[in-house]
Design a protein around this motif. Structure first.
Motif, PDB file in Angstrom:
ATOM      1  N   SER A 122      -7.783  -2.956  -2.016  1.00  0.00           N
ATOM      2  CA  SER A 122      -7.242  -3.506  -0.762  1.00  0.00           C
ATOM      3  C   SER A 122      -7.303  -5.023  -0.762  1.00  0.00           C
ATOM      4  O   SER A 122      -6.356  -5.686  -0.329  1.00  0.00           O
ATOM      5  N   ARG A 152     -16.305   1.455   5.538  1.00  0.00           N
ATOM      6  CA  ARG A 152     -15.405   2.546   5.128  1.00  0.00           C
ATOM      7  C   ARG A 152     -16.015   3.345   3.972  1.00  0.00           C
ATOM      8  O   ARG A 152     -15.819   4.548   3.878  1.00  0.00           O
ATOM      9  N   HIS A 175     -13.892   6.053   1.828  1.00  0.00           N
ATOM     10  CA  HIS A 175     -13.303   5.375   0.667  1.00  0.00           C
ATOM     11  C   HIS A 175     -14.342   5.153  -0.418  1.00  0.00           C
ATOM     12  O   HIS A 175     -15.546   5.127  -0.160  1.00  0.00           O
ATOM     13  N   HIS A 207      -6.865   0.120   6.386  1.00  0.00           N
ATOM     14  CA  HIS A 207      -7.702  -0.642   7.323  1.00  0.00           C
ATOM     15  C   HIS A 207      -8.182  -1.942   6.680  1.00  0.00           C
ATOM     16  O   HIS A 207      -8.096  -3.020   7.266  1.00  0.00           O
ATOM     17  N   THR A 208      -8.685  -1.811   5.457  1.00  0.00           N
ATOM     18  CA  THR A 208      -9.256  -2.972   4.788  1.00  0.00           C
ATOM     19  C   THR A 208      -8.170  -3.945   4.350  1.00  0.00           C
ATOM     20  O   THR A 208      -8.356  -5.165   4.411  1.00  0.00           O
ATOM     21  N   ASP A 230     -11.484   1.346  -3.876  1.00  0.00           N
ATOM     22  CA  ASP A 230     -10.408   1.336  -2.867  1.00  0.00           C
ATOM     23  C   ASP A 230     -10.447   0.027  -2.088  1.00  0.00           C
ATOM     24  O   ASP A 230      -9.399  -0.542  -1.749  1.00  0.00           O
ATOM     25  N   ILE A 231     -11.646  -0.449  -1.805  1.00  0.00           N
ATOM     26  CA  ILE A 231     -11.824  -1.687  -1.043  1.00  0.00           C
ATOM     27  C   ILE A 231     -11.438  -2.883  -1.918  1.00  0.00           C
ATOM     28  O   ILE A 231     -10.756  -3.811  -1.457  1.00  0.00           O
ATOM     29  N   GLY A 239     -14.859  -3.090   5.178  1.00  0.00           N
ATOM     30  CA  GLY A 239     -14.623  -2.336   3.949  1.00  0.00           C
ATOM     31  C   GLY A 239     -15.867  -1.571   3.515  1.00  0.00           C
ATOM     32  O   GLY A 239     -15.795  -0.403   3.122  1.00  0.00           O
ATOM     33  N   SER A 263      -7.213   1.175   0.810  1.00  0.00           N
ATOM     34  CA  SER A 263      -7.533   1.375   2.226  1.00  0.00           C
ATOM     35  C   SER A 263      -6.612   0.521   3.097  1.00  0.00           C
ATOM     36  O   SER A 263      -6.599  -0.700   2.975  1.00  0.00           O
ATOM     37  N   ASN A 286       0.833  -1.209   0.000  1.00  0.00           N
ATOM     38  CA  ASN A 286       0.000   0.000   0.000  1.00  0.00           C
ATOM     39  C   ASN A 286       0.869   1.261   0.000  1.00  0.00           C
ATOM     40  O   ASN A 286       0.598   2.209  -0.733  1.00  0.00           O
ATOM     41  N   SER A 300      -6.817   7.943  -1.073  1.00  0.00           N
ATOM     42  CA  SER A 300      -7.905   7.028  -0.743  1.00  0.00           C
ATOM     43  C   SER A 300      -7.573   5.585  -1.110  1.00  0.00           C
ATOM     44  O   SER A 300      -8.052   4.651  -0.482  1.00  0.00           O
ATOM     45  N   ARG A 339      -9.809  11.195  -1.519  1.00  0.00           N
ATOM     46  CA  ARG A 339     -10.943  10.602  -0.810  1.00  0.00           C
ATOM     47  C   ARG A 339     -12.227  11.292  -1.279  1.00  0.00           C
ATOM     48  O   ARG A 339     -12.174  12.420  -1.773  1.00  0.00           O
TER      49      ARG A 339
END
Length: 191
Positions: free
Chosen positions: A149, A135, A141, A100-101, A145-146, A132, A98, A66, A95, A77
């Protein structure tokens, strides 16, 4: 297409305060739940420590990928483009993808890879999807983006489980050995 999907999902934001609260909590804290779960398994289900380390390596590889992507590609974003209804304030940074995801999918894909962890992996994978989606729902996001990820996590899983596996197994032996030695010292001092 990305903006259309975003507007469909984020268009639900602000219409139900309970759903908004759940989405905000999920978007913010899902990765912490994954981390706490890994820590729990490390201390209480010791026969899976080698696989847990692979989950950690996978997260690190995924987040590293990433980082490299963000050096070469910037995508704003949704709130930076003044679209959607943001439910969470966030700094104006890229963005895609992601973090987190990526973290959540990296853990869940490793669990899906190992047969003895597969049921847990299915649950974690579903939580990754929900995280996701949250988000996107909260306006942080875009859907792509998800998907990005997930793709990064899948690539890092291929790297860690097939290409780098022989090297990571050696690292596992070392980390687990050091941990066990440390625990023996702590136990002997407390006795």
């Amino acid at each position: 297409m990305n903006a259309i999907l975003f507007n469909i999902i984020n268009g639900l934001a602000g219409k139900n305060s309970l759903l908004d609260a759940v989405a905000v909590f999920t978007a913010n804290y899902s990765p912490y739940i994954f981390a706490i779960y890994l820590i729990y398994l490390w201390f209480f289900i010791s026969w899976h420590r080698d696989k847990l380390l692979f989950a950690v390596y996978n997260v690190l590889i995924g987040l590293g990928i990433n980082f490299i992507i963000t050096l070469f590609y910037f995508h704003p974003r949704p709130f930076m483009m003044h679209i959607g209804k943001p439910l969470i304030s966030h700094s104006p940074e890229t963005s895609f993808p992601s973090d987190h995801t990526t973290l959540m999918f990296s853990v869940s894909l490793i669990f899906l890879y190992y047969k003895e962890l597969r049921i847990r992996g299915v649950v974690l994978f579903l939580l990754s999807l929900i995280g996701g989606l949250a988000r996107v729902y909260t306006g942080l996001h875009f859907p792509f983006d998800i998907i990005g990820s997930f793709s990064v996590a899948l690539f890092s899983t291929i790297l860690s489980c097939w290409i780098l596996k022989q090297y990571l197994i050696v690292l596992n032996y070392f980390v687990i050995y050091c941990y066990e030695c440390l625990m023996k010292k702590i136990e002997s001092k407390s006795s």
